[in-house]
Design a protein around this motif. Structure first.
Motif, PDB file in Angstrom:
ATOM      1  N   UNK A 128     -30.288 -20.396   2.513  1.00  0.00           N
ATOM      2  CA  UNK A 128     -31.819 -19.709   2.847  1.00  0.00           C
ATOM      3  C   UNK A 128     -31.237 -18.302   3.261  1.00  0.00           C
ATOM      4  N   UNK A 129     -30.017 -17.978   3.703  1.00  0.00           N
ATOM      5  CA  UNK A 129     -29.573 -16.540   4.151  1.00  0.00           C
ATOM      6  C   UNK A 129     -29.052 -15.635   2.925  1.00  0.00           C
ATOM      7  N   UNK A 130     -28.189 -16.626   2.188  1.00  0.00           N
ATOM      8  CA  UNK A 130     -27.286 -15.588   1.336  1.00  0.00           C
ATOM      9  C   UNK A 130     -27.636 -16.163  -0.268  1.00  0.00           C
ATOM     10  N   UNK A 131     -28.292 -17.140  -0.639  1.00  0.00           N
ATOM     11  CA  UNK A 131     -28.641 -17.741  -1.783  1.00  0.00           C
ATOM     12  C   UNK A 131     -27.300 -18.258  -2.470  1.00  0.00           C
ATOM     13  N   UNK A 132     -26.351 -18.722  -1.650  1.00  0.00           N
ATOM     14  CA  UNK A 132     -25.005 -19.264  -2.065  1.00  0.00           C
ATOM     15  C   UNK A 132     -24.703 -20.277  -1.370  1.00  0.00           C
ATOM     16  N   UNK A 133     -23.802 -21.401  -2.132  1.00  0.00           N
ATOM     17  CA  UNK A 133     -23.338 -22.359  -1.111  1.00  0.00           C
ATOM     18  C   UNK A 133     -21.894 -21.884  -0.700  1.00  0.00           C
ATOM     19  N   UNK A 134     -21.398 -22.363   0.521  1.00  0.00           N
ATOM     20  CA  UNK A 134     -20.298 -22.093   1.287  1.00  0.00           C
ATOM     21  C   UNK A 134     -19.092 -21.866   0.047  1.00  0.00           C
ATOM     22  N   UNK A 135     -18.833 -22.911  -0.640  1.00  0.00           N
ATOM     23  CA  UNK A 135     -17.888 -22.619  -1.589  1.00  0.00           C
ATOM     24  C   UNK A 135     -17.931 -21.425  -2.501  1.00  0.00           C
ATOM     25  N   UNK A 136     -19.229 -21.043  -2.860  1.00  0.00           N
ATOM     26  CA  UNK A 136     -19.416 -20.049  -3.600  1.00  0.00           C
ATOM     27  C   UNK A 136     -19.236 -18.672  -3.032  1.00  0.00           C
ATOM     28  N   UNK A 137     -19.742 -18.747  -1.687  1.00  0.00           N
ATOM     29  CA  UNK A 137     -19.296 -17.334  -0.688  1.00  0.00           C
ATOM     30  C   UNK A 137     -17.924 -17.104  -0.652  1.00  0.00           C
TER      31      UNK A 137
END
Length: 160
Positions: free
Chosen positions: A12-21
């Motif tokens: 919701x905040x970054x438009x990415x999953x943890x792994x992608x970030x």
């Protein structure tokens, strides 16, 4: 910093999953790390999160700065630095015509087929339905209630 959020909150905040970030951070960390004794530099993950929040929200620099507790001039510099680092890293992920002849051919074909002058690519996006994996299934549920993955692409005059 990403550990304090659920996967849904990160999306919701970054438009990415943890792994992608974390992948993006590892990709650009060498280009955005600062070795300084003057003050406390922002770690690469913090910089990536600032940039991703800006990209995802399009919000004002001041608002992003308030969220992360940094000055808007810092936000501006971070967004510039992360953006430049991502641009440098784009060749393995984004392919463009390599020669002037290729560009000229594609421009000509777009013009002949649709009357579009000076075009070398068309951008479109879609949500492709899929069978979600059992792990992190909630990451694939879209606002309309079905499982899909958001895909964006650029193609030439032949749909490549």
């Amino acid at each position: 910093e990403v550990d304090g959020f659920t996967d849904g909150e990160l999306r919701a905040r970054y438009r990415f999953r943890r792994e992608s970030i974390l992948f993006i951070t590892s990709l650009v960390a060498g280009d955005i790390s600062r070795n300084t004794r003057r003050n406390h530099s922002l770690p690469p993950l913090h910089q990536v999160l600032i940039a991703l929040r800006f990209y995802a929200s399009g919000s004002f620099l001041q608002v992003i700065g308030d969220i992360f507790g940094v000055d808007k001039s810092t936000v501006s510099k971070v967004i510039t630095d992360v953006s430049r680092a991502l641009i440098v890293k784009q060749p393995p992920f984004i392919k463009w015509p390599l020669t002037n002849d290729e560009c000229a051919t594609i421009k000509n074909e777009f013009y002949l087929q649709g009357g579009f002058p000076c075009v070398i690519g068309c951008v479109d996006g879609t949500h492709d339905r899929l069978q979600a994996p059992s792990q992190h299934e909630n990451n694939y549920v879209k606002r309309k209630g079905f499982h899909s993955i958001n895909v964006q692409g650029v193609s030439n005059h032949e749909g490549e």
